[in-house]
Design an enzyme around this catalytic site. Structure first.
Site, PDB file in Angstrom:
ATOM      1  N   LYS A  57       0.867  -1.300   0.054  1.00  0.00           N
ATOM      2  CA  LYS A  57       0.148  -0.116   0.043  1.00  0.00           C
ATOM      3  C   LYS A  57       0.698   1.396  -0.014  1.00  0.00           C
ATOM      4  CE  LYS A  57      -0.959   1.887   3.764  1.00  0.00           C
ATOM      5  NZ  LYS A  57      -1.307   2.226   4.964  1.00  0.00           N
ATOM      6  N   ASP A 245      -4.465   8.460   2.801  1.00  0.00           N
ATOM      7  CA  ASP A 245      -3.995   7.377   3.520  1.00  0.00           C
ATOM      8  C   ASP A 245      -4.704   6.793   4.406  1.00  0.00           C
ATOM      9  OD1 ASP A 245      -2.461   5.050   3.803  1.00  0.00           O
ATOM     10  OD2 ASP A 245      -0.724   6.422   4.762  1.00  0.00           O
ATOM     11  N   GLN A 276      -9.274  -3.659   8.127  1.00  0.00           N
ATOM     12  CA  GLN A 276      -8.431  -3.376   8.991  1.00  0.00           C
ATOM     13  C   GLN A 276      -8.890  -1.976   9.806  1.00  0.00           C
ATOM     14  OE1 GLN A 276      -4.070  -3.912   8.427  1.00  0.00           O
ATOM     15  NE2 GLN A 276      -4.405  -4.094   6.288  1.00  0.00           N
TER      16      GLN A 276
END
Length: 761
Positions: A57, A245, A276
């Site tokens: 990522k 992000d 997550q």
């Protein structure tokens, strides 16, 4: 360098670079897989990058930013790049800089939500009722100000602590709610409706002080944009590209801010993983990422599913577990590297056996040249760390606590230990001074200074000085009465010390001193954990014959300082492990009520359960090569021994990716040959036959009493009787001394223990 606030003279930046014209793939795109390339090159329009654990990522996000700059799509100060931490922002700058060079220094709008909003608010402070030099209050200042307002409103601070109000107001601000926007249904959550009035007063007071708290930084920025469309339009024009992000961790206020800015060019790229999202307790709303495609019509969703971290079995176990959740967009991690060890699910006797088992695996891995720095123990609750700390110290294994402090260094444990030290040694001035006003009892700094003066003049202890001063008129009536009560309490506790167990003594001290109540009335999120730690402290005393032996043990533990070795095993909470990776991961305490957390389910229902499952997913996916899950048949929790059932998450793990050692509950089976990792070639027996006791047949023990000079009742046990102890297992009584029993345990040890901790076998 162009002025980042010059919104009237924005440079044109649509000229492609020579590299782009020649169609030569730039060096920074080498080695990327197809979904990663797509996520980087899909520049225009709304893009959601669902990046699974270990799928690269960070590389995708930073390379996308660098690609926009390298291809001449925008200048550095025309890109808004938002991270959640300053560390992540710095890492992004360094990575982008390594690709495109010094131009990254001009990235004025790369930073955290709060840092970027501060820049905007200082420029437009007058429109939100502040001066450009406004102060940002920290949490302590916030609580202090709310305390003043609550006192002026005659709010009962013990029943409604100001810290509780601070948490409620933060929650409202995280949801993007100014006082007039708070629903009536939520208005009654503090002091019978006083919360809203105090919220209004608090915001007014902040303006008088020319100050804002952290929640205001984003909330006021949202308010600024909503009330001033021309200003919003300027920033929409400014930011040609927006990159976010960890989008799954945004709260409602952050979501509103981003959505307002993105409605200009709609060139927004959000990178995150709905699987997550584990910070709901601090306002994160997983729904933000789930509704991205609805918020931005025509949005492109790109899934990064190729994992570069873990083995096939680790990914298979984690994917099978998280697939049970309903509130997710869906993806399946895979790896080109086949094989690896299956996830080991291990049944142990209790928490101590769990710590010993993990310690033995660690030592065996060390013998196979595995480094401690590539191993980590991930716990669900902070109180779990004590047993691992003590076991690792016993084995001589270097360790560190990540994101927290060692068990005996925690403030609440130090406070409790200070009480016990004064009971053991009345002349311990440092301990006495630590708790003289903890919890608050009206003994201030001025009183303590007088005690020090008297002690120095008379060359005596602080306690002796206190005994002297309470017989005079030097202190205020309130301080004198409080100090006299405290001295009397210590005398009483010291007198009862020989007649009751040191565990009962500690429980009595914490109860009668008001220290338990201090945390029971504290509504901060970490207060329940502090009470759990105090319970764990008392349980940890069982292995010691008396208070003196226990205090000596703690002193030696505290004196064991970390050496200069860099090789150490990490101990941390599951929440603290996000973003990290290790070769070997240990996951203890997978039992119902501990994990998934009872509190989380009680407070949030199915939503809370799904977040707990995401937390389990995060834990498993931290492992690169090995993952060991443990559950115990007996666990000390919430101040009592319990017989928990294995976590539902264990049953949800796919069988083809797991291997089980030991049986659930450890009942009716001799586990003496139990081995959680046969591949490592060692064995440790932690099971016991017939674990499931019929508690209805347990004898009721006479209380040893809490008053001074009270003799313990004669033991109801007899020599030769077979008995059971929660820690040491089965044994036979060999001698009796009052309420103390000498027992020959089957595990091969002889110990003197209090009969209140013994059950008939």
């Amino acid at each position: 360098m162009s002025d980042p606030f010059d919104l009237d003279n924005l440079p044109e930046s649509n000229t492609p670079s020579p590299q782009a014209e020649a169609h030569v793939p730039p060096f920074y795109l080498e080695g990327l897989n197809e979904p990663q390339l797509e996520a980087i090159e899909q520049i225009d329009g709304p893009v959601l990058v669902l990046a699974g654990a270990g799928t690269g990522k960070t590389r995708v996000l930073t390379t996308r930013l660098a690609h926009i700059l390298a291809t001449g799509r925008a200048y550095p100060n025309q890109i808004l790049a938002v991270t959640f931490t300053n560390k992540a922002a710095l890492e992004m700058k360094e990575r982008v800089g390594s690709i495109i060079g010094d131009a990254v220094e001009n990235m004025f709008w790369l930073g955290t939500f709060h840092s970027i909003c501060v820049k905007i608010l200082r420029r437009h402070a007058d429109l939100v009722g502040l001066g450009s030099n406004f102060t940002i209050l920290d949490q302590d200042d916030q609580v202090r100000l709310l305390k003043q307002l609550a006192r002026a409103a005659d709010v009962d601070e013990k029943r409604y602590p100001p810290r509780m109000l601070a948490g409620i107001i933060d929650g409202w601000k995280n949801k993007g709610l100014l006082p007039h926007q708070v629903p009536k249904s939520e208005a009654q959550s503090y002091a019978e409706g006083m919360g809203i009035k105090l919220y209004i007063q608090y915001q007014e007071r902040l303006k008088v002080l020319n100050a804002a708290d952290f929640g205001d930084l984003i909330l006021l920025c949202v308010h600024l944009f909503q009330k001033n469309p021309h200003i919003l339009s300027e920033y929409q024009q400014r930011f040609k590209y927006i990159l976010i992000d960890e989008y799954q961790d945004t709260n409602v206020s952050q979501y509103l801010w981003l959505r307002l800015l993105a409605m200009g060019h709609k060139n927004i790229c959000c990178v995150g993983d709905d699987d997550q999202s584990i910070y709901g307790w601090r306002g994160a709303e997983v729904g933000n990422i789930l509704k991205f495609e609805k918020d931005f019509e025509g949005a492109k969703t790109i899934r990064l599913e190729q994992n570069y971290r873990s083995t096939t079995h680790i990914l298979g176990a984690a994917s099978g577990l998280i697939d049970v959740n309903q509130g997710r967009l869906g993806k399946t991690l895979w790896t080109a590297e086949q094989g690896g060890e299956k996830v080991a699910i291990n049944a142990v006797w209790d928490g101590r056996a769990e710590a010993r088992a993990i310690g033995e695996i660690v030592e065996e891995l060390q013998r196979k040249k595995q480094h401690l720095s590539e191993m980590a123990v991930l716990v669900r609750a902070g109180f779990q760390t004590r047993e691992f700390e003590e076991n690792f110290l016993t084995l001589g294994l270097s360790y560190r606590i990540i994101g927290g402090v060692r068990f005996y260094e925690r403030a609440e444990i130090r406070d409790a230990m200070a009480y016990l030290r004064v009971i053991q040694n009345p002349d311990d001035a440092l301990a006495f001074e630590r708790i003289i006003n903890v919890p608050k009892r009206g003994i201030g700094d001025a009183t303590v200074q007088k005690l020090h003066l008297i002690a120095r003049a008379g060359e005596t202890s602080l306690m002796s000085a206190a005994r002297d001063i309470v017989e005079t008129e030097e202190l205020s009536k309130k301080a004198r009465a409080s100090l006299k009560t405290l001295i009397s309490s210590f005398d009483r506790w010291r007198e009862m010390s020989p007649d009751i167990s040191h565990m009962d003594l500690t429980d009595t001290v914490l109860e009668e001193s008001g220290y338990y109540d201090k945390w029971k009335t504290d509504k901060s999120p970490d207060a329940p954990g502090k009470l759990d730690n105090l319970s764990e402290l008392i349980r940890g005393m069982e292995s010691f014959e008396d208070l003196a032996e226990f205090l000596e043990h703690v002193s030696l533990v505290m004196d064991t300082t970390a050496n200069d070795k860099t090789d150490y095993i990490s101990i941390m909470t599951l929440h603290g492990s996000k973003g990290l990776e290790y070769d070997t991961i240990f996951l203890p305490g997978w039992e119902e009520e501990l994990f998934p957390s009872k509190r989380s389910i009680d407070e949030n229902g199915e939503k809370g359960l799904e977040e707990e499952r995401r937390l389990a997913y995060v834990g498993i996916t931290r492992a690169k090569k090995r993952a060991y899950i443990f559950y115990a048949a007996s666990r000390y929790m919430f101040g009592n021994y319990t017989s928990p059932i294995p976590s539902r998450f264990i049953a949800e793990l796919p069988e083809e990716h797991t291997v089980r050692h030991g049986q659930q509950g450890l009942s009716s089976t001799d586990q003496s040959n139990y081995n959680p990792s046969p591949s490592l070639g060692f064995n440790f027996g932690e099971g016991r036959e017939n674990y499931q006791l019929d508690r209805s047949k347990t004898k009721k023990r006479s209380s040893s009493g809490r008053g001074a000079n009270k003799k313990p009742a004669p033991s109801e046990f007899s020599v030769g009787e077979r008995v059971f102890h929660d820690k040491f297992g089965y044994g036979e009584v060999s001698s009796i001394d009052g309420n103390k029993l000498m027992i020959e345990f089957e595990m091969g040890s002889s110990r003197k223990v209090m009969d209140s901790f013994i059950k008939p076998a």
